[in-house]
Design a protein around this motif. Sequence first.
Motif, PDB file in Angstrom:
ATOM      1  N   THR A   1       0.845  -1.187   0.000  1.00 47.48           N
ATOM      2  CA  THR A   1       0.000   0.000   0.000  1.00 47.48           C
ATOM      3  C   THR A   1       0.888   1.246   0.000  1.00 47.48           C
ATOM      4  OG1 THR A   1      -0.047   0.166   2.409  1.00 47.48           O
ATOM      5  CG2 THR A   1      -1.712  -1.258   1.369  1.00 47.48           C
ATOM      6  N   PRO A   2       0.327   2.418  -0.286  1.00 44.92           N
ATOM      7  CA  PRO A   2       1.137   3.637  -0.205  1.00 44.92           C
ATOM      8  C   PRO A   2       1.805   3.795   1.158  1.00 44.92           C
ATOM      9  CG  PRO A   2      -0.885   4.118  -1.369  1.00 44.92           C
ATOM     10  CD  PRO A   2      -1.024   2.712  -0.851  1.00 44.92           C
ATOM     11  N   GLU A   3       1.090   3.436   2.223  1.00 41.56           N
ATOM     12  CA  GLU A   3       1.659   3.570   3.561  1.00 41.56           C
ATOM     13  C   GLU A   3       2.870   2.649   3.740  1.00 41.56           C
ATOM     14  OE1 GLU A   3      -1.570   3.137   2.878  1.00 41.56           O
ATOM     15  OE2 GLU A   3      -2.197   5.193   3.306  1.00 41.56           O
ATOM     16  N   GLU A   4       2.835   1.486   3.111  1.00 38.54           N
ATOM     17  CA  GLU A   4       3.947   0.531   3.201  1.00 38.54           C
ATOM     18  C   GLU A   4       5.066   0.883   2.226  1.00 38.54           C
ATOM     19  OE1 GLU A   4       1.471  -3.514   4.404  1.00 38.54           O
ATOM     20  OE2 GLU A   4       1.566  -2.892   2.305  1.00 38.54           O
ATOM     21  N   GLY A   5       4.738   1.734   1.254  1.00 37.89           N
ATOM     22  CA  GLY A   5       5.739   2.129   0.267  1.00 37.89           C
ATOM     23  C   GLY A   5       6.296   3.502   0.565  1.00 37.89           C
ATOM     24  N   TYR A   6       5.782   4.522  -0.114  1.00 41.86           N
ATOM     25  CA  TYR A   6       6.337   5.868   0.009  1.00 41.86           C
ATOM     26  C   TYR A   6       5.371   6.884   0.585  1.00 41.86           C
ATOM     27  CZ  TYR A   6       9.913   3.584  -2.516  1.00 41.86           C
ATOM     28  OH  TYR A   6      10.888   2.684  -2.851  1.00 41.86           O
ATOM     29  N   GLY A   7       4.295   6.388   1.198  1.00 39.62           N
ATOM     30  CA  GLY A   7       3.356   7.304   1.825  1.00 39.62           C
ATOM     31  C   GLY A   7       2.515   8.057   0.799  1.00 39.62           C
ATOM     32  N   GLU A   8       1.693   8.949   1.301  1.00 38.05           N
ATOM     33  CA  GLU A   8       0.867   9.779   0.432  1.00 38.05           C
ATOM     34  C   GLU A   8       1.671  11.008  -0.018  1.00 38.05           C
ATOM     35  OE1 GLU A   8      -1.888   8.785  -0.682  1.00 38.05           O
ATOM     36  OE2 GLU A   8      -2.373   7.153   0.709  1.00 38.05           O
ATOM     37  N   VAL A   9       1.170  11.679  -1.032  1.00 36.86           N
ATOM     38  CA  VAL A   9       1.823  12.908  -1.487  1.00 36.86           C
ATOM     39  C   VAL A   9       1.738  13.952  -0.379  1.00 36.86           C
ATOM     40  CG1 VAL A   9       1.722  14.808  -3.151  1.00 36.86           C
ATOM     41  CG2 VAL A   9       1.332  12.455  -3.919  1.00 36.86           C
ATOM     42  N   ASP A  10       2.876  14.522  -0.014  1.00 27.75           N
ATOM     43  CA  ASP A  10       2.960  15.505   1.055  1.00 27.75           C
ATOM     44  C   ASP A  10       3.031  16.908   0.448  1.00 27.75           C
ATOM     45  OD1 ASP A  10       3.512  17.107   3.209  1.00 27.75           O
ATOM     46  OD2 ASP A  10       5.298  16.015   3.861  1.00 27.75           O
ATOM     47  N   PRO A  11       1.977  17.715   0.641  1.00 29.41           N
ATOM     48  CA  PRO A  11       1.991  19.060   0.059  1.00 29.41           C
ATOM     49  C   PRO A  11       3.130  19.926   0.588  1.00 29.41           C
ATOM     50  CG  PRO A  11       0.135  18.797   1.573  1.00 29.41           C
ATOM     51  CD  PRO A  11       0.717  17.439   1.364  1.00 29.41           C
ATOM     52  N   ASP A  12       3.662  19.585   1.765  1.00 33.06           N
ATOM     53  CA  ASP A  12       4.775  20.359   2.320  1.00 33.06           C
ATOM     54  C   ASP A  12       6.077  20.117   1.550  1.00 33.06           C
ATOM     55  OD1 ASP A  12       3.187  21.505   4.226  1.00 33.06           O
ATOM     56  OD2 ASP A  12       3.674  20.048   5.780  1.00 33.06           O
ATOM     57  N   ARG A  13       6.083  19.067   0.717  1.00 34.68           N
ATOM     58  CA  ARG A  13       7.273  18.777  -0.084  1.00 34.68           C
ATOM     59  C   ARG A  13       7.183  19.390  -1.485  1.00 34.68           C
ATOM     60  NH1 ARG A  13      10.838  15.105   1.882  1.00 34.68           N
ATOM     61  NH2 ARG A  13      11.423  14.281  -0.172  1.00 34.68           N
ATOM     62  N   ILE A  14       6.186  20.235  -1.687  1.00 36.61           N
ATOM     63  CA  ILE A  14       6.104  21.036  -2.915  1.00 36.61           C
ATOM     64  C   ILE A  14       6.496  22.452  -2.515  1.00 36.61           C
ATOM     65  CG2 ILE A  14       4.589  21.917  -4.717  1.00 36.61           C
ATOM     66  CD1 ILE A  14       2.941  19.357  -4.420  1.00 36.61           C
ATOM     67  N   ILE A  15       7.630  22.913  -2.992  1.00 31.75           N
ATOM     68  CA  ILE A  15       8.217  24.156  -2.481  1.00 31.75           C
ATOM     69  C   ILE A  15       8.599  25.098  -3.620  1.00 31.75           C
ATOM     70  CG2 ILE A  15       9.122  22.993  -0.425  1.00 31.75           C
ATOM     71  CD1 ILE A  15      11.887  22.980  -1.779  1.00 31.75           C
ATOM     72  N   ASP A  16       8.748  26.372  -3.273  1.00 29.66           N
ATOM     73  CA  ASP A  16       9.245  27.378  -4.213  1.00 29.66           C
ATOM     74  C   ASP A  16      10.687  27.715  -3.842  1.00 29.66           C
ATOM     75  OD1 ASP A  16       6.947  27.940  -5.904  1.00 29.66           O
ATOM     76  OD2 ASP A  16       6.006  28.750  -4.100  1.00 29.66           O
ATOM     77  N   LEU A  17      11.573  27.637  -4.818  1.00 33.65           N
ATOM     78  CA  LEU A  17      12.972  27.988  -4.606  1.00 33.65           C
ATOM     79  C   LEU A  17      13.332  29.200  -5.454  1.00 33.65           C
ATOM     80  CD1 LEU A  17      14.658  24.457  -4.731  1.00 33.65           C
ATOM     81  CD2 LEU A  17      14.190  25.846  -2.706  1.00 33.65           C
ATOM     82  N   PRO A  18      14.200  30.076  -4.955  1.00 31.78           N
ATOM     83  CA  PRO A  18      14.627  31.215  -5.779  1.00 31.78           C
ATOM     84  C   PRO A  18      15.449  30.723  -6.961  1.00 31.78           C
ATOM     85  CG  PRO A  18      15.955  31.057  -3.791  1.00 31.78           C
ATOM     86  CD  PRO A  18      14.847  30.058  -3.631  1.00 31.78           C
ATOM     87  N   LYS A  19      15.321  31.399  -8.076  1.00 29.20           N
ATOM     88  CA  LYS A  19      16.077  30.993  -9.259  1.00 29.20           C
ATOM     89  C   LYS A  19      17.589  30.970  -9.004  1.00 29.20           C
ATOM     90  CE  LYS A  19      13.213  31.850 -13.326  1.00 29.20           C
ATOM     91  NZ  LYS A  19      13.068  32.630 -14.581  1.00 29.20           N
ATOM     92  N   GLU A  20      18.032  31.818  -8.063  1.00 30.44           N
ATOM     93  CA  GLU A  20      19.464  31.866  -7.766  1.00 30.44           C
ATOM     94  C   GLU A  20      19.992  30.509  -7.303  1.00 30.44           C
ATOM     95  OE1 GLU A  20      17.253  34.099  -6.557  1.00 30.44           O
ATOM     96  OE2 GLU A  20      17.783  35.745  -7.923  1.00 30.44           O
ATOM     97  N   ALA A  21      19.107  29.686  -6.776  1.00 27.45           N
ATOM     98  CA  ALA A  21      19.521  28.368  -6.287  1.00 27.45           C
ATOM     99  C   ALA A  21      19.985  27.469  -7.430  1.00 27.45           C
ATOM    100  CB  ALA A  21      18.374  27.708  -5.537  1.00 27.45           C
ATOM    101  N   PHE A  22      19.662  27.846  -8.653  1.00 25.95           N
ATOM    102  CA  PHE A  22      20.007  27.017  -9.805  1.00 25.95           C
ATOM    103  C   PHE A  22      21.144  27.638 -10.624  1.00 25.95           C
ATOM    104  CE2 PHE A  22      15.657  26.288  -8.584  1.00 25.95           C
ATOM    105  CZ  PHE A  22      15.607  24.908  -8.481  1.00 25.95           C
ATOM    106  N   GLU A  23      21.905  28.492  -9.966  1.00 24.05           N
ATOM    107  CA  GLU A  23      23.055  29.097 -10.630  1.00 24.05           C
ATOM    108  C   GLU A  23      24.314  28.283 -10.342  1.00 24.05           C
ATOM    109  OE1 GLU A  23      23.463  33.123  -9.373  1.00 24.05           O
ATOM    110  OE2 GLU A  23      21.713  33.840 -10.522  1.00 24.05           O
TER     111      GLU A  23
END
Length: 202
Positions: A62-84
């Motif tokens: 099941t998802p609980e036995e695998g990787y859990g449910e989708v966590d909205p807290d793991r969807i984040i905004d990063l500044p573009k500078e982080a990809f320099e």
Amino acid sequence: MKIESKKVVGLCYELEVDGEIVDRTTKEKPLDYIHGTKSLLDKFEENIAGLEPGSRFKFTLTPEEGYGEVDPDRIIDLPKEAFEVNGVLQESLLVPGTVIPLVNGNGGIVPGKVLEVNEKTVKMDLNSPMAGKTLNFSGEILTVRDATEKELREGLHGEYIHSNCDGGCCGGHGEGHGHGDGGCCGGHGEGHGHGDGGCCGK
């Protein structure tokens, strides 16, 4: 010889998710790992414990036995500078759907999927691709042997020695199923990498 702690196990498997085969290994290029070292999902190891070479397996996590449910807290905004890199924005990477290896607060590699590119920020999904998914595994145990002291100390593929990645790495070994949060199988062999998002990998 039966599968138990500190045994090196070689196996081939198929993983079906939502009616499609999303990952597989073959007898020619099997997945291998040391049982009991948390290389794979706990429930995966539990389901094959005690099996011997030649044994076939089939089980569902099941998802609980695998990787859990989708966590909205793991969807984040990063500044573009982080990809320099050296002050130059890596625009070729900033395309929705692209998976980029990121370094978390513990120094580990976490693959993040680009969802959206805005003027100053990039929305990233750090959930495992298998989050929220029911995992249907089937396969065969190929080999079981004792791990050597060197393998127990350094890892089956030296992964305990080379635990850090110097960029360009999604936490995997070999060629390709990723591993960090987003790989597909948790072992090594031909690229079934490590991490927490593989399909068997933790």
